[in-house]
Each structure stands twice: as structure tokens, then as C-alpha cells.
Design an enzyme around this catalytic site. Structure first.
Site, PDB file in Angstrom:
ATOM      1  N   ASP A 117      -3.958  -1.086  -6.404  1.00 41.49           N
ATOM      2  CA  ASP A 117      -4.376  -1.419  -5.296  1.00 41.49           C
ATOM      3  C   ASP A 117      -5.865  -1.942  -5.155  1.00 41.49           C
ATOM      4  OD1 ASP A 117      -4.849  -1.981  -2.594  1.00 41.49           O
ATOM      5  OD2 ASP A 117      -3.890  -0.158  -1.876  1.00 41.49           O
ATOM      6  N   ARG A 159       0.738  -1.373  -0.083  1.00 43.02           N
ATOM      7  CA  ARG A 159       0.130  -0.200  -0.128  1.00 43.02           C
ATOM      8  C   ARG A 159       0.943   1.361   0.184  1.00 43.02           C
ATOM      9  NH1 ARG A 159      -5.470  -1.230   3.593  1.00 43.02           N
ATOM     10  NH2 ARG A 159      -6.801  -1.393   1.933  1.00 43.02           N
ATOM     11  N   GLN A 193      -0.681   2.595  -5.586  1.00 40.88           N
ATOM     12  CA  GLN A 193      -2.128   3.025  -5.355  1.00 40.88           C
ATOM     13  C   GLN A 193      -2.975   2.804  -6.568  1.00 40.88           C
ATOM     14  OE1 GLN A 193      -2.345   7.168  -4.418  1.00 40.88           O
ATOM     15  NE2 GLN A 193      -2.965   6.675  -2.337  1.00 40.88           N
ATOM     16  N   TYR A 199      -0.155  -0.817   8.540  1.00 36.54           N
ATOM     17  CA  TYR A 199      -1.345  -1.619   8.923  1.00 36.54           C
ATOM     18  C   TYR A 199      -1.237  -1.559  10.594  1.00 36.54           C
ATOM     19  CZ  TYR A 199      -2.454  -3.408   4.318  1.00 36.54           C
ATOM     20  OH  TYR A 199      -2.784  -3.793   3.093  1.00 36.54           O
ATOM     21  N   SER A 238      -7.934  -1.456  -1.820  1.00 40.67           N
ATOM     22  CA  SER A 238      -8.220  -0.502  -1.602  1.00 40.67           C
ATOM     23  C   SER A 238      -9.477  -0.084  -2.282  1.00 40.67           C
ATOM     24  CB  SER A 238      -7.188   0.807  -1.695  1.00 40.67           C
ATOM     25  OG  SER A 238      -6.119   0.586  -0.823  1.00 40.67           O
TER      26      SER A 238
HETATM   27  P1  NAD Z   1      -7.623  -1.565   6.454  1.00 40.86           P
HETATM   28  O1  NAD Z   1      -6.602  -2.606   7.098  1.00 40.86           O
HETATM   29  O2  NAD Z   1      -7.502  -0.537   5.446  1.00 40.86           O
HETATM   30  O3  NAD Z   1      -8.472  -1.160   7.905  1.00 40.86           O
HETATM   31  C1  NAD Z   1      -8.774  -1.667   8.974  1.00 40.86           C
HETATM   32  C2  NAD Z   1      -8.546  -0.747  10.118  1.00 40.86           C
HETATM   33  O4  NAD Z   1      -8.622  -1.460  11.268  1.00 40.86           O
HETATM   34  C3  NAD Z   1      -7.036  -0.121  10.051  1.00 40.86           C
HETATM   35  O5  NAD Z   1      -7.096   1.249  10.063  1.00 40.86           O
HETATM   36  C4  NAD Z   1      -6.500  -0.694  11.462  1.00 40.86           C
HETATM   37  O6  NAD Z   1      -5.767   0.235  11.953  1.00 40.86           O
HETATM   38  C5  NAD Z   1      -7.746  -0.645  12.344  1.00 40.86           C
HETATM   39  N1  NAD Z   1      -7.772  -1.845  13.453  1.00 40.86           N
HETATM   40  C6  NAD Z   1      -7.107  -2.627  13.606  1.00 40.86           C
HETATM   41  N2  NAD Z   1      -7.460  -3.237  14.885  1.00 40.86           N
HETATM   42  C7  NAD Z   1      -8.321  -2.402  15.480  1.00 40.86           C
HETATM   43  C8  NAD Z   1      -8.799  -2.190  16.656  1.00 40.86           C
HETATM   44  N3  NAD Z   1      -8.584  -3.200  17.702  1.00 40.86           N
HETATM   45  N4  NAD Z   1      -9.585  -1.259  17.176  1.00 40.86           N
HETATM   46  C9  NAD Z   1      -9.942  -0.409  16.035  1.00 40.86           C
HETATM   47  N5  NAD Z   1      -9.378  -0.252  14.953  1.00 40.86           N
HETATM   48  C10 NAD Z   1      -8.555  -1.217  14.687  1.00 40.86           C
HETATM   49  O7  NAD Z   1      -8.748  -2.596   5.955  1.00 40.86           O
HETATM   50  P2  NAD Z   1      -9.726  -2.342   4.934  1.00 40.86           P
HETATM   51  O8  NAD Z   1      -9.418  -2.386   3.555  1.00 40.86           O
HETATM   52  O9  NAD Z   1     -10.437  -1.019   5.218  1.00 40.86           O
HETATM   53  O10 NAD Z   1     -10.928  -3.363   5.033  1.00 40.86           O
HETATM   54  C11 NAD Z   1     -11.490  -3.421   6.316  1.00 40.86           C
HETATM   55  C12 NAD Z   1     -12.195  -4.660   6.924  1.00 40.86           C
HETATM   56  O11 NAD Z   1     -13.277  -4.579   5.599  1.00 40.86           O
HETATM   57  C13 NAD Z   1     -11.312  -5.706   6.559  1.00 40.86           C
HETATM   58  O12 NAD Z   1     -11.583  -6.840   7.588  1.00 40.86           O
HETATM   59  C14 NAD Z   1     -11.599  -6.521   5.111  1.00 40.86           C
HETATM   60  O13 NAD Z   1     -11.325  -7.658   5.169  1.00 40.86           O
HETATM   61  C15 NAD Z   1     -13.105  -5.989   5.227  1.00 40.86           C
HETATM   62  N6  NAD Z   1     -13.725  -5.984   3.804  1.00 40.86           N
HETATM   63  C16 NAD Z   1     -15.066  -6.667   3.794  1.00 40.86           C
HETATM   64  C17 NAD Z   1     -15.458  -6.829   2.592  1.00 40.86           C
HETATM   65  C18 NAD Z   1     -16.873  -7.481   2.756  1.00 40.86           C
HETATM   66  O14 NAD Z   1     -17.519  -7.670   1.733  1.00 40.86           O
HETATM   67  N7  NAD Z   1     -17.285  -8.013   3.908  1.00 40.86           N
HETATM   68  C19 NAD Z   1     -15.118  -6.115   1.638  1.00 40.86           C
HETATM   69  C20 NAD Z   1     -13.670  -5.233   1.728  1.00 40.86           C
HETATM   70  C21 NAD Z   1     -13.169  -5.278   2.879  1.00 40.86           C
END
Ligand code: NAD
Length: 377
Positions: A132, A124, A129, A230, A135
Site C-alpha cells: 500500500d 486498503r 498492506q 474510506y 499508506s
Molecule cells: P485517508 O483517506 O487515509 O484519510 C483521510 C481522512 O479524512 C479519513 O480518515 C476520512 O474519514 C477523513 N475525512 C473525510 N472527510 C472528513 C471531514 N469532512 N471531516 C473530518 N475528516 C474527514 O487519507 P491519507 O492517506 O491519510 O491522506 C490524507 C490527505 O493527505 C489526502 O488528501 C491525501 O491526498 C493527502 N496527502 C498529501 C500529501 C502531500 O504531499 N500534500 C501526501 C500524502 C497524502
């Protein structure tokens, strides 16, 4: 002169997957860049693209067996075992591969001398970008998650004053402010909700505030920042402190959207059973981390469950609910990625070149020439 490289685009076969790795627009760009494109009959149909649209920009429409006979196969989701067995030696597969879960598949590719590029392993960084996929898809997912929350919630998001009475603005809490979380905050704000959000990475404070949301300030005794921008997994002590600080706020939320994720780990539980029990009847939790175990222990993959009047939404593929834009973004990411492999050693004579000194290729090409290059736990 053309590149002597044929790219196969199969129709996705996973249940519920509606996206496609190439659109007529991306095919046009790839063909212009010298690639030959084969696309499986009907591959774009669920995303709103017809075979004729691909044909018109120079793709060859082929059968389900012929599409795998190519130099490079690009798809959205990791191939099924059946599909993987049809990929011939010497082919490069480019797709999401879930490397943390698919060690066996990667070993199989190494043995069969199939090169495998995992899109989720693209770093990332600013240079990467435009490639990605995580993202681009997470942004769509964050937007869609809010629409799902609104769909399951029986009230307005904005404050409303009408002659028949008034409604208070909905209180939305977003946990995790990465790509999906920030888009969820922006979308909930646009719909008129009052939003607050928390992330373990302190640098998210400004991003949250710039979207018009309140940052929930919780001081932990350790930094939540891990490698590559991350988050890292927190100690048991910090997890407890965080839970204690969040519980009361969460119980008072009308809608909770959780996106907290640590790459390669089970998602942290942030919404306890006690919080769910204390939420008002009619509240909604959208747990975006359901694919990696969930931020709420009560979420069920691909189901909407009702726990004492609180709806918990556990969809695992939000981008597939917006297949046209999701495919367009995915396909544009792919065009930028494939462009990395094209080198003009002589003017007008492009070649396809795997440059392992390029950090993007280096970190994402997990199998190359029969060698499993990156060990994933
Ligand atoms: P990302 O890694 O950019 O964001 C995750 C965030 O969670 C980070 O900013 C991190 O600092 C934060 N985090 C980690 N532990 C934490 C905690 N204990 N308390 C608070 N914040 C915490 O990931 P993303 O690309 O934004 O995706 C987010 C989630 O959504 C992931 O689990 C991803 O798999 C999921 N996602 C799901 C779908 C779906 O269709 N269900 C689609 C895309 C992404």
C-alpha cells in the site's frame, strides 16, 4: 531458473519529484526473485542512492531512452505525455496514475495495448498492506507536515519553563485521522504539543485517544463512513453542522493540520476564511489536502501564504521532502506487489502470471490487454 522479465526504473521527471521506485535494497530482492533490472542513470541520486550502489546489486545502468524498453516499467508518479508515448505495446506500467484525473491517459494505454496498474487502486486490506503505497507515503507526509508546521511556527511545541520565562504548550488540531492524520497526531505529541483531532469516521476516536490526543466529539445526523473503509461526502446540512461545531475550536488553535479526504472528490472545506481571520497572528495551517483542492480555501499549491499573519502551507509533495525513506518504503511496497505476479508452477521455474482472480490485481490493473477494466469518474 530466472523469470524472463525485465523491469525498467526511470528517473522521475516531474518538477520537485526526488523519489525513485527502486533502491539498492529492493533491486537486490527483485534480482534474487528472478527479475532483470534496468535503472536509468542518476535515477536514485536525489534520494541518496548512487548508480554504483545499484550496479553492485545486479542492476544494469541504462540511458533515458533505453529504460523504457522493458517488460514492465515501474515509477513513482504518473508518466508525462511524452513518457507515455514512449511506452511500447505489451509493456506493463506500474505507478501512481491518479486514475480520477487521468481518464484520457488510461484510454490511450488501452488503445496502445499498454497494461497499466494504478498503485492508488490497491485496496486498503490487511493482505495488501505491504503493497500500500498510499499508506506508506501518507505516513511520511503526516510526519513531515508537522515538521513544516514547527518550522513556520515561532514558538516551542512543548511547555517550557526557563529562567528567562515560560512558554505554554502549543495547541495543535488535526482534522482527518486516516494514515497521514494519525502520524501527524503522533508526531505532534512526540514534540510535546497538546493535540486534539476530529474525523467523520467514529472508529477513529480510539485511535486518536491511544496516541494521547483528545477526540473532538461532534454528533452528525448521518454516518461519515463510505465504501472500503474510506469516508463519504457529507450532505450540505451535515457540512454546515460540522463547520459550526469546529469553527470556534479551530480559531483557538495555534496550529491546524488538515488531512480530510474523500477519494475521487474535491476535498471538503473545513477551515473557513472566518476561522483564518480569527486565528492568532503567528498561527500556522498546514493543508495536506491541497493536491485535491484543499481543506482551507485560502491554501495555494506549493506555496506558503501569509493571510493576516497566519501562515498557510500548501506543499503538495511531502514524501519528496524525505526522499530516502519515502523511496525505500515505496520500493519495498513494489517488491511485495511484484511478488504477487510470480508463480512457481514447477519447483525452481517461476513465471510471471497476471491472475485477475487475485483481488489486489483485479482492482488495481486498470488496463489489461487493450481493455479499460475499471471506469473511474
Ligand atoms: P485517508 O483517506 O487515509 O484519510 C483521510 C481522512 O479524512 C479519513 O480518515 C476520512 O474519514 C477523513 N475525512 C473525510 N472527510 C472528513 C471531514 N469532512 N471531516 C473530518 N475528516 C474527514 O487519507 P491519507 O492517506 O491519510 O491522506 C490524507 C490527505 O493527505 C489526502 O488528501 C491525501 O491526498 C493527502 N496527502 C498529501 C500529501 C502531500 O504531499 N500534500 C501526501 C500524502 C497524502
Amino acid at each position: 531458473m530466472r523469470l524472463d522479465i525485465t523491469v525498467g526504473i526511470p528517473k522521475e521527471s516531474n518538477p520537485g519529484e526526488t523519489r525513485v521506485a527502486a533502491t539498492p535494497d529492493s533491486v537486490k530482492r527483485l534480482v534474487k526473485g528472478g527479475f532483470n533490472i534496468k535503472i536509468q542513470e542518476g535515477a536514485g541520486r536525489l534520494a541518496g542512492f548512487r548508480d554504483e550502489d545499484y550496479d553492485a546489486v545486479g542492476a544494469k545502468i541504462v540511458s533515458g531512452s533505453e529504460v523504457w524498453v522493458a517488460d514492465l516499467v515501474a515509477k513513482v508518479a504518473a508518466p508525462t505525455a511524452n513518457e507515455a508515448s514512449t511506452i511500447q505495446s505489451g509493456v506493463m506500467l506500474v505507478s501512481l496514475l491518479e486514475p480520477y484525473r487521468n481518464a484520457e491517459l488510461l484510454e490511450r494505454f488501452a488503445k496502445g495495448r499498454v497494461d497499466a496498474l494504478a498503485l492508488e487502486a490497491i485496496p486498503r486490506t490487511s493482505r495488501a498492506q505491504s503493497m500500500d503505497v498510499l499508506s506508506s507515503q501518507a505516513g511520511i507526509a503526516g510526519y513531515r507536515a508537522v515538521l513544516e508546521a514547527a518550522h513556520h511556527y515561532g514558538r516551542f511545541f512543548p511547555m517550557m519553563m526557563t529562567s528567562a520565562g515560560s512558554a505554554k504548550a502549543t495547541k495543535v488540531t488535526v482534522l482527518g485521522a486516516g494514515v497521514a492524520g494519525l502520524q501527524a497526531i503522533a508526531t505532534a505529541r512526540k514534540l510535546g504539543a497538546t493535540v486534539e483531532a476530529y474525523d467523520v469516521r467514529p472508529e477513529t476516536r480510539e485511535q486518536i485517544q491511544s496516541l494521547g490526543a483528545k477526540y473532538i466529539d461532534i454528533k452528525l445526523d448521518e454516518s461519515g463512513v463510505g465504501q472500503g473503509g474510506y469516508a463519504k461526502e457529507l450532505s450540505e446540512e451535515s457540512k454546515k453542522k460540522l463547520q459550526d461545531a469546529l469553527d470556534e475550536r479551530l480559531s483557538k488553535s495555534d496550529i491546524i493540520i488538515t488531512t480530510a479526504n474523500v477519494p475521487g472528490r474535491k476535498a471538503p472545506i473545513l477551515v473557513s476564511d472566518a476561522v483564518v481571520a480569527n486565528m492568532r497572528c503567528g498561527s500556522v495551517i498546514v493543508d495536506m489536502a491541497t493536491p485535491s483542492g484543499g481543506n482551507c480555501s485560502l491554501s495555494v499549491p506549493d506555496q506558503v501564504v501569509d493571510v493576516g499573519g497566519v501562515k498557510i502551507v500548501g506543499h503538495t509533495n511531502y514524501p519528496a521532502m524525505m526522499p530516502t525513506d519515502a523511496s525505500s518504503f515505496f520500493a519495498r511496497n513494489l517488491v511485495s506487489l511484484l511478488d504477487l505476479f510470480v508463480k512457481e508452477r514447477e519447483p525452481g521455474a517461476p513465471t510471471f502470471f497476471v491472475n485477475l482472480e487475485d483481488d489486489i490485481i483485479e482492482s488495481s490493473l486498470l488496463v489489461h490487454n487493450g481493455v479499460l477494466r475499471v471506469k473511474r469518474n
